[in-house]
Design an enzyme around this catalytic site. Structure first.
Site, short mmCIF file in Angstrom:
data_model
loop_
_atom_site.label_atom_id
_atom_site.label_comp_id
_atom_site.label_asym_id
_atom_site.label_seq_id
_atom_site.Cartn_x
_atom_site.Cartn_y
_atom_site.Cartn_z
N HIS A 23 0.88 -1.21 -0.06
CA HIS A 23 -0.02 0.05 -0.11
C HIS A 23 0.69 1.33 -0.10
O HIS A 23 0.76 2.15 -1.11
CB HIS A 23 -0.93 0.09 1.18
CG HIS A 23 -2.01 -0.99 1.11
ND1 HIS A 23 -2.72 -1.43 0.16
CD2 HIS A 23 -2.14 -1.95 2.02
CE1 HIS A 23 -3.49 -2.23 0.27
NE2 HIS A 23 -3.30 -2.67 1.69
N ASP A 59 -5.69 -7.52 -3.27
CA ASP A 59 -6.05 -7.36 -1.78
C ASP A 59 -7.33 -7.72 -1.57
O ASP A 59 -7.62 -9.16 -1.53
CB ASP A 59 -5.78 -6.06 -1.56
CG ASP A 59 -5.72 -5.83 -0.03
OD1 ASP A 59 -5.85 -6.87 0.78
OD2 ASP A 59 -5.40 -4.78 0.71
#
Length: 403
Positions: free
Chosen positions: A219, A270
């Site tokens: 991220h 994800d």
């Protein structure tokens, strides 16, 4: 053409995709989504995990992902006790990968705490929790299962600074293969880290861990320019999940500073609100255009095609943090090929890098027609060769989980 490796991240939330989409009153956020996800995956059996993973992997192959790094942290039974085979749940994902043909690097996650450096975990996290002894037993089980398998690899995933202590992280950092960790996904996470340590998450990792080419920081949504430069210089990879980062309201990755510093990146899915490498590349570039209020951010004079730039960056970054030979077409590389339908309305009349730009930035349909993974044809005419039995097992699992 070869395609990007999927960067990390667990298969199980893919079954919870619709449940995380609606607002449940009050202020909806990453943290309320996480509670919903914990409640749902708490019901998973090993059979459910394998069925859901196989459905996810088949979808990923149909859209052009040929390899993934499976960030896996659903380790134990619902009450938190280990299975007789400590690596049981991870091995179910390995079985799903072998059945579908997708390449896999298994990343067992070390998860011990519920907040920065020692906060008690919440009940929904009990299936994830391990001390180091239990964690190494899982790692050993995976290592034995993939011995001699060129299509599978092994890395480690200390979940985040919220979930492990500095001592645990130092122990894990001695591992010789890939190391993946979530960092700076949410502003609240950044604020909690600063309150506890005096440093931001990426800043703390740069100052306290031996970051190098083995590491993938997932991220990195909220980095300062100094952190972006430091991460780029370390040789680590930023593992970006643009569709999920948008879905969860994380924020927008600071691509210009990171790219200017020579930063390496990979793409993942994800929470699996999407399963297409094209959509991840599109979301990254178009989010940058919104933030910068200009076009073509992932480009420069020498490299004017954003799709080519993002594709090549993700091939290199994905291979680096998967520790397998999946970096493209070349001697010794795994034979992963994706054939696009050049008569598809979005692609018709395009060639070369213009065709890649059209694939990433034009239309909504899926022009992927055939996929070869590890030298094996796994997608024909846009469908996985075992789509029906995989879907049937998935539907049965979902009916049980939703009952």
């Amino acid at each position: 053409m070869p395609t990007p490796s999927s960067a990390p991240w667990p298969a199980t939330p893919s079954a919870a995709r619709p449940r995380g989409a609606r607002c449940r009153g009050g202020e909806d956020s990453f943290w309320t989504w996480r509670t919903t996800m914990y409640r749902f995956v708490g019901r998973f059996t090993p059979e459910d995990a394998e069925a859901v993973a196989a459905q996810l992997y088949a979808e990923c192959l149909e859209w052009g992902f040929t390899s993934l790094a499976e960030f896996h942290y659903l380790h134990h039974q619902a009450d938190g006790t280990p299975y007789a085979e400590p690596a049981e749940m991870a091995l179910r994902h390995l079985a799903a990968a072998r059945a579908t043909g997708i390449g896999i690097t298994l990343l067992p996650s070390l998860y011990r705490h519920g907040g920065i450096f020692g906060k008690d975990p919440v009940p929904g996290q009990r299936r994830f929790l391990n001390d180091l002894d239990g964690f190494w037993r899982i790692v050993d089980g995976i290592r034995a299962a993939i011995a001699g398998d060129a299509q599978a690899g092994l890395g480690l995933a200390p979940h985040s600074l919220r979930a492990v202590t500095p001592e645990m992280l130092r122990e894990v950092s001695r591992f010789g293969g890939p190391i993946h960790i979530h960092a700076a996904e949410q502003l609240r996470e950044v604020e909690e880290c600063r309150a506890a340590t005096g440093a931001r998450p990426v800043e703390w990792l740069l100052e306290n861990m031996p970051l190098d080419a083995r590491w993938c920081l997932i991220h990195c949504t909220h980095m300062t320019e100094a952190e972006a430069v430091g991460l780029a210089r370390s040789g680590a990879v930023a593992g970006l999940c643009p569709s999920t980062e948008a879905s969860l309201g994380d924020g927008i990755f600071g691509l210009p500073a990171y790219r200017a510093a020579g930063g390496r990146l990979g793409f993942g899915t994800d929470s699996h609100v999407g399963t297409s490498p094209r959509d991840e590349m599109r979301q990254l570039e178009t989010s940058q255009r919104l933030a910068q209020r200009r076009r073509s951010v992932a480009t420069d004079e020498a490299h004017p095609h954003p799709a080519r730039n993002l594709l090549e960056a993700s091939l290199a970054g994905g291979a680096q943090v998967s520790a397998r030979a999946i970096a493209g077409i070349g001697p010794g590389q795994r034979c992963d090929l994706v054939a696009l339908d050049d008569e598809h309305p979005a692609l018709c009349g395009r060639e070369g890098d213009e065709l890649l730009d059209a694939w990433v930035f034009s239309g909504q349909g899926n022009p992927v027609r055939q996929v070869v993974a590890g030298g094996r044809v796994v997608v024909r005419e846009g469908r996985h060769v075992a789509a029906e039995p995989i879907a049937a097992a998935f539907r049965a699992a979902m009916r049980r989980l939703s009952a």
